[in-house]
Design a protein around this motif. Sequence first.
Motif, PDB file in Angstrom:
ATOM      1  N   TRP A   1      49.415  43.517  37.482  1.00  0.00           N
ATOM      2  CA  TRP A   1      48.580  44.626  37.879  1.00  0.00           C
ATOM      3  C   TRP A   1      47.797  44.854  36.613  1.00  0.00           C
ATOM      4  CZ3 TRP A   1      47.413  45.959  42.317  1.00  0.00           C
ATOM      5  CH2 TRP A   1      48.290  45.862  43.449  1.00  0.00           C
ATOM      6  N   PRO A   2      48.329  44.812  35.255  1.00  0.00           N
ATOM      7  CA  PRO A   2      47.361  45.031  34.181  1.00  0.00           C
ATOM      8  C   PRO A   2      46.001  44.385  34.244  1.00  0.00           C
ATOM      9  CG  PRO A   2      49.656  44.944  33.256  1.00  0.00           C
ATOM     10  CD  PRO A   2      49.655  44.386  34.789  1.00  0.00           C
ATOM     11  N   ARG A   3      45.923  43.345  34.667  1.00  0.00           N
ATOM     12  CA  ARG A   3      44.644  42.468  34.996  1.00  0.00           C
ATOM     13  C   ARG A   3      43.964  42.781  36.186  1.00  0.00           C
ATOM     14  NH1 ARG A   3      43.523  38.078  32.689  1.00  0.00           N
ATOM     15  NH2 ARG A   3      42.342  37.430  34.625  1.00  0.00           N
ATOM     16  N   GLU A   4      44.315  44.066  36.708  1.00  0.00           N
ATOM     17  CA  GLU A   4      43.605  44.574  38.136  1.00  0.00           C
ATOM     18  C   GLU A   4      42.067  44.491  37.818  1.00  0.00           C
ATOM     19  OE1 GLU A   4      43.493  48.329  41.277  1.00  0.00           O
ATOM     20  OE2 GLU A   4      45.180  47.933  39.870  1.00  0.00           O
ATOM     21  N   ARG A   5      41.151  44.110  38.730  1.00  0.00           N
ATOM     22  CA  ARG A   5      39.611  44.257  38.616  1.00  0.00           C
ATOM     23  C   ARG A   5      39.095  44.743  39.643  1.00  0.00           C
ATOM     24  NH1 ARG A   5      41.369  42.720  34.215  1.00  0.00           N
ATOM     25  NH2 ARG A   5      40.747  41.151  32.985  1.00  0.00           N
ATOM     26  N   PHE A   6      38.094  45.572  39.476  1.00  0.00           N
ATOM     27  CA  PHE A   6      37.340  46.259  40.353  1.00  0.00           C
ATOM     28  C   PHE A   6      35.871  45.481  40.534  1.00  0.00           C
ATOM     29  CE2 PHE A   6      34.364  49.922  41.391  1.00  0.00           C
ATOM     30  CZ  PHE A   6      34.702  50.191  42.843  1.00  0.00           C
TER      31      PHE A   6
ATOM     32  N   THR B   1      36.790  37.503  37.728  1.00  0.00           N
ATOM     33  CA  THR B   1      37.820  38.133  37.534  1.00  0.00           C
ATOM     34  C   THR B   1      38.547  37.565  36.097  1.00  0.00           C
ATOM     35  OG1 THR B   1      38.961  36.777  38.963  1.00  0.00           O
ATOM     36  CG2 THR B   1      38.386  38.958  39.672  1.00  0.00           C
ATOM     37  N   LEU B   2      38.165  36.299  35.958  1.00  0.00           N
ATOM     38  CA  LEU B   2      38.805  35.587  34.379  1.00  0.00           C
ATOM     39  C   LEU B   2      37.999  35.584  33.360  1.00  0.00           C
ATOM     40  CD1 LEU B   2      40.148  32.616  36.626  1.00  0.00           C
ATOM     41  CD2 LEU B   2      41.497  34.400  35.889  1.00  0.00           C
ATOM     42  N   GLY B   3      36.764  36.389  33.440  1.00  0.00           N
ATOM     43  CA  GLY B   3      36.097  36.570  32.181  1.00  0.00           C
ATOM     44  C   GLY B   3      34.801  35.749  32.196  1.00  0.00           C
ATOM     45  N   TRP B   4      34.471  35.111  33.388  1.00  0.00           N
ATOM     46  CA  TRP B   4      33.082  34.247  33.433  1.00  0.00           C
ATOM     47  C   TRP B   4      32.083  35.304  33.236  1.00  0.00           C
ATOM     48  CZ3 TRP B   4      28.718  34.236  36.193  1.00  0.00           C
ATOM     49  CH2 TRP B   4      27.875  32.927  36.084  1.00  0.00           C
TER      50      TRP B   4
ATOM     51  N   SER C   1      28.878  39.888  45.414  1.00  0.00           N
ATOM     52  CA  SER C   1      29.983  39.919  44.221  1.00  0.00           C
ATOM     53  C   SER C   1      31.320  39.420  44.674  1.00  0.00           C
ATOM     54  CB  SER C   1      29.820  41.323  43.798  1.00  0.00           C
ATOM     55  OG  SER C   1      30.483  42.312  44.782  1.00  0.00           O
ATOM     56  N   SER C   2      31.960  39.757  45.678  1.00  0.00           N
ATOM     57  CA  SER C   2      33.120  39.072  46.116  1.00  0.00           C
ATOM     58  C   SER C   2      33.173  37.476  46.142  1.00  0.00           C
ATOM     59  CB  SER C   2      33.852  39.585  47.249  1.00  0.00           C
ATOM     60  OG  SER C   2      32.967  39.579  48.410  1.00  0.00           O
ATOM     61  N   ALA C   3      32.098  37.040  46.341  1.00  0.00           N
ATOM     62  CA  ALA C   3      31.995  35.289  46.381  1.00  0.00           C
ATOM     63  C   ALA C   3      32.197  35.021  44.960  1.00  0.00           C
ATOM     64  CB  ALA C   3      30.486  35.132  46.681  1.00  0.00           C
ATOM     65  N   LEU C   4      32.095  35.793  43.842  1.00  0.00           N
ATOM     66  CA  LEU C   4      32.308  35.321  42.315  1.00  0.00           C
ATOM     67  C   LEU C   4      33.778  35.689  42.103  1.00  0.00           C
ATOM     68  CD1 LEU C   4      28.984  36.689  40.736  1.00  0.00           C
ATOM     69  CD2 LEU C   4      29.354  34.547  42.265  1.00  0.00           C
ATOM     70  N   TRP C   5      34.501  36.358  42.752  1.00  0.00           N
ATOM     71  CA  TRP C   5      35.905  36.698  42.455  1.00  0.00           C
ATOM     72  C   TRP C   5      36.842  35.827  41.744  1.00  0.00           C
ATOM     73  CZ3 TRP C   5      37.664  41.841  42.354  1.00  0.00           C
ATOM     74  CH2 TRP C   5      38.884  41.789  42.483  1.00  0.00           C
ATOM     75  N   PRO C   6      36.921  34.428  42.327  1.00  0.00           N
ATOM     76  CA  PRO C   6      37.597  33.438  41.509  1.00  0.00           C
ATOM     77  C   PRO C   6      37.459  33.329  40.206  1.00  0.00           C
ATOM     78  CG  PRO C   6      37.228  32.656  43.791  1.00  0.00           C
ATOM     79  CD  PRO C   6      36.175  33.858  43.293  1.00  0.00           C
TER      80      PRO C   6
ATOM     81  N   GLU D   1      32.524  46.538  34.554  1.00  0.00           N
ATOM     82  CA  GLU D   1      31.087  45.910  33.842  1.00  0.00           C
ATOM     83  C   GLU D   1      31.090  44.536  33.723  1.00  0.00           C
ATOM     84  OE1 GLU D   1      27.935  45.030  32.144  1.00  0.00           O
ATOM     85  OE2 GLU D   1      28.383  47.030  32.865  1.00  0.00           O
ATOM     86  N   GLY D   2      32.327  43.718  33.364  1.00  0.00           N
ATOM     87  CA  GLY D   2      32.547  42.397  33.222  1.00  0.00           C
ATOM     88  C   GLY D   2      32.064  41.739  34.510  1.00  0.00           C
ATOM     89  N   LEU D   3      32.578  42.057  35.787  1.00  0.00           N
ATOM     90  CA  LEU D   3      32.044  41.659  36.960  1.00  0.00           C
ATOM     91  C   LEU D   3      30.572  41.823  37.222  1.00  0.00           C
ATOM     92  CD1 LEU D   3      35.284  41.649  36.909  1.00  0.00           C
ATOM     93  CD2 LEU D   3      35.088  41.539  39.364  1.00  0.00           C
ATOM     94  N   SER D   4      29.898  43.158  36.918  1.00  0.00           N
ATOM     95  CA  SER D   4      28.491  43.321  36.959  1.00  0.00           C
ATOM     96  C   SER D   4      27.729  42.425  36.290  1.00  0.00           C
ATOM     97  CB  SER D   4      28.161  44.919  36.692  1.00  0.00           C
ATOM     98  OG  SER D   4      29.130  45.562  37.534  1.00  0.00           O
ATOM     99  N   ALA D   5      28.256  42.202  34.940  1.00  0.00           N
ATOM    100  CA  ALA D   5      27.610  40.995  34.169  1.00  0.00           C
ATOM    101  C   ALA D   5      27.625  39.663  34.775  1.00  0.00           C
ATOM    102  CB  ALA D   5      28.076  41.016  32.875  1.00  0.00           C
ATOM    103  N   ALA D   6      28.696  39.357  35.567  1.00  0.00           N
ATOM    104  CA  ALA D   6      28.742  38.088  36.266  1.00  0.00           C
ATOM    105  C   ALA D   6      27.564  38.119  37.236  1.00  0.00           C
ATOM    106  CB  ALA D   6      29.835  37.715  36.652  1.00  0.00           C
ATOM    107  N   VAL D   7      27.453  39.238  38.074  1.00  0.00           N
ATOM    108  CA  VAL D   7      26.807  39.443  39.225  1.00  0.00           C
ATOM    109  C   VAL D   7      25.116  39.085  38.817  1.00  0.00           C
ATOM    110  CG1 VAL D   7      25.772  40.655  41.063  1.00  0.00           C
ATOM    111  CG2 VAL D   7      28.240  40.594  40.613  1.00  0.00           C
ATOM    112  N   ARG D   8      24.889  39.741  37.690  1.00  0.00           N
ATOM    113  CA  ARG D   8      23.470  39.840  37.281  1.00  0.00           C
ATOM    114  C   ARG D   8      23.111  38.362  36.709  1.00  0.00           C
ATOM    115  NH1 ARG D   8      25.145  44.812  34.857  1.00  0.00           N
ATOM    116  NH2 ARG D   8      25.431  43.952  32.970  1.00  0.00           N
ATOM    117  N   LYS D   9      23.964  37.746  35.874  1.00  0.00           N
ATOM    118  CA  LYS D   9      23.672  36.312  35.682  1.00  0.00           C
ATOM    119  C   LYS D   9      23.557  35.344  36.755  1.00  0.00           C
ATOM    120  CE  LYS D   9      25.429  32.701  32.476  1.00  0.00           C
ATOM    121  NZ  LYS D   9      23.907  32.491  31.760  1.00  0.00           N
TER     122      LYS D   9
END
Length: 883
Positions: free
Chosen positions: A140-145, A468-471, A460-465, A149-157
């Motif tokens: 749970w401490p690694r929970e992502r939405f 969420t790990l920081g990419w 965005s959920s296509a990038l989930w794997p 911001e980190g996931l949003s950056a991945a989406v933009r890239k």
Amino acid sequence: MAELDKIFRANDVEAKQYERWERSGAFASNVASNAQPYTVMMPPPNVTGSLHMGHALTFTIQDVLVRWHRMSGRDALWQPGTDHAGIATQMVVERQLAEQGITRHDLGRERFLEKVWDWKAQSGGTITRQLRRLGASADWPRERFTMDEGLSAAVRKVFVQLHREGLIYRDKRLVNWDPKLHTAISDLEVQQQEVHGKLWHFRYPVEGEGESYIVVATTRPETMLGDSGVAIHPEDERYRHLIGKSVLLPLVGRRIPIVADDYADPEAGSGAVKMTPAHDFNDFEVGKRHGLEMINIFDRDARINENAPEAYRGLDRYAARAKIVADLEALGLVETIEDHLHNVPHGDRSGVAVEPWMTDQWFCDAKTLAQPCIEAVEQGKTVFVPKQWENVYFEWMRNIQPWCISRQIWWGHQIPAWYGPDGRIFVEESEAEASAAAQAHYGEEVELTRDTDVLDTWFSSALWPFSTLGWPEETPELARYYPGEVLVTGFDIIFFWVARMMMMGLHFMGDVPFRHVYIHALVRDQHGQKMSKSKGNIIDPLELIETYGSDALRFTLSSLAVPGRDVKLSPERVEGYRNFATKLWNAARFAQIQGANLPPDFDPGRLEQPVNRWIVSRLLVTRGKLDEAIAGYRLNDASNLLYHFAWHEVCDWYLEFAKPILGGGDERAVAETRATVGWTMNQLLRLLHPFMPYVTEELWEHFGGGDALISTGLPELDESLRAPEAEAEIDWLIRLIGEVRAVRSEMNVPAGAKVDLLVKDANATTQARLARYADLLERLARASGVELALGDLPKGAVQIVIDEAVVALPLAEVVDLQAERARLAKEIDKVSGELGKIERKLGNPQFLQKAPAEVVEEQKQRQDDYVQAREKLEGALKRLEAI
């Protein structure tokens, strides 16, 4: 150690144990560990969601796998999180605003999004709290939405890179348009609803052919205002002479061509099909092949726009339909009108009929991205379980269409595209980069306007794997936990999520996102019907947890999770597994009362008592089969193995066989058996823990070591503990007692009546066993004595054969044999009558055609039950007739 309560109360245990696990960090992965990683990416539930039975099944399966592999020594990461669920979440907040008489447009985009974030902060964690009730041991401490911001950056890239590679582009194409929500929606968000409509046959005059006309049929007369052609099959003899000619479109006066295309079916309707390329997906493809004009006659509200004659402009599509039909009837151009039952696509959120609509949207070249994904599955880099789902995956991937990734809503990842004053598009990761690119292009600073659309939630959920790990950063987590071991999900999102994760994972990470895809089936009610509000058959998992406990629900779902078969769930089944938890609890209380313990120096390889060596051997066999079942994702087999071992081998047999030893005077045998009972409970709790974490953790305090059970390893047993001789001996004893009990039940022998066991033709081994276990046979088989028969067996004795020996039960003085024969014959007649009714029903073609599938399945199940009951009764009668 405190004495166990007489009753296991799940509600008293669950909150306490879960809080202890979470507080201790028992769910945490360890990126610095040397252990082999085991990664499961939680399919992120919608932030709007609450736990339903489909969730309960998929998260139970995932939690069992994660706990099992964590206890196997793997460094398990179960990555949790939630999805922003664009349309669903926006609708929730808009409904709340509507109650105050406010629309999002009154607030403006920025203030509206603040309201959505406020709602997410207050209510968005409902489902994750409910997952904790289920026992989900996510990190749970690694929970992502998906909008962190980190996931949003991945989406933009990802968007910018795919655009630069030509794999994302803007185009005018047909999309599923929701005229209520004013957005394009994906195929997944479209539901086909059966509608009682009409099929109108209209006459289109053929140009230059006098009074000649061609008849076309349509279920949507309003779309004729956008017709730009009529298609006929090239080999349709009725119309071949018209190919290349034109018709005059009624009410509009437009001259449109007659084209030959294989899409037109000579057997359907009149064989001639009106073509409206801007408002029908099939017509769009025909239109592209023949260069037909794309005429959009709807606005965003599905009202008639300026491209139609003035008389219809501004009319709602259904009002336009009525006027068009009336006008054509006045002109004598309506051939016939038929009642017509057909499917109409509706938006699953808005509930209104969607329209195929020509509009400017952003698209992703899914066909190019799909090719490596097809090869990856063909080469076994990702394996589907069950394997037949690969065919569904291939079928969709090989026929994939451009993916419309833009949505005309406000909640979501806003597309990183800016428009210059002349409409030129600048796609960059930030506004500053877009401004710099625009200045370089124009040679001066210009005002840019950002695209107002947001991305499809699946983008965005296509990038989930990997997001969420920081990419896109190269993090230690990304290096360690990608790719994942298994994705557990339902078949309904193979296309929309699984396939897209494969595309993005292979394109950006160079490897598949998961090694296995385990596709579980639907949870249906006990009759096999799909659960729905309208049927009133929804089973709430939280209510079941409240009533029977989480362990009972989890074990039920895992025991029913047969790969490739839908889960038929009933509260009675959950109640049955609650009884299983109670059985385990009672066995533990018995062991505690008997002083069962696990000495630090206990060695299961040095046991002397056959019954103790037998249970150790049986546990070794069960352990091996469990590993095989888990590795094959056969959680139903694993559950059934554990149930059989715990309920039957441990509780019904081992503890019963141990009782006389524990109550005897042989101190060495007593000490060994106490230790073995304690060891058996210890091992059993470890094996059961992934399936029933709460009751096992509670009992572990009495039969475990110092650490919590969740942090303890699974049993590691050496093959040398296998004891074939002890297994053969105790299995013989179980078979003998079981056969005697079966005969007593079949013959209606009163429970309190004791019957002699007469054994004939017993060899030396059997005679030794009879002597050694005589007391047990008298107690468990309710025998008045066990004797070797030297002569003929008495008349009126029912005989059973166990290996080489014949065992006789003299029943003449206990049971009225003649009355028993009559009773059995009557029961056989009754069962045969019921079976005959069902067989006649199943032999009726009309019943098979008209009855719902679940009713037919229920009748087949009843047929099987009656067949088994009759076979059992006939066997009992045969025994009596042999006397």
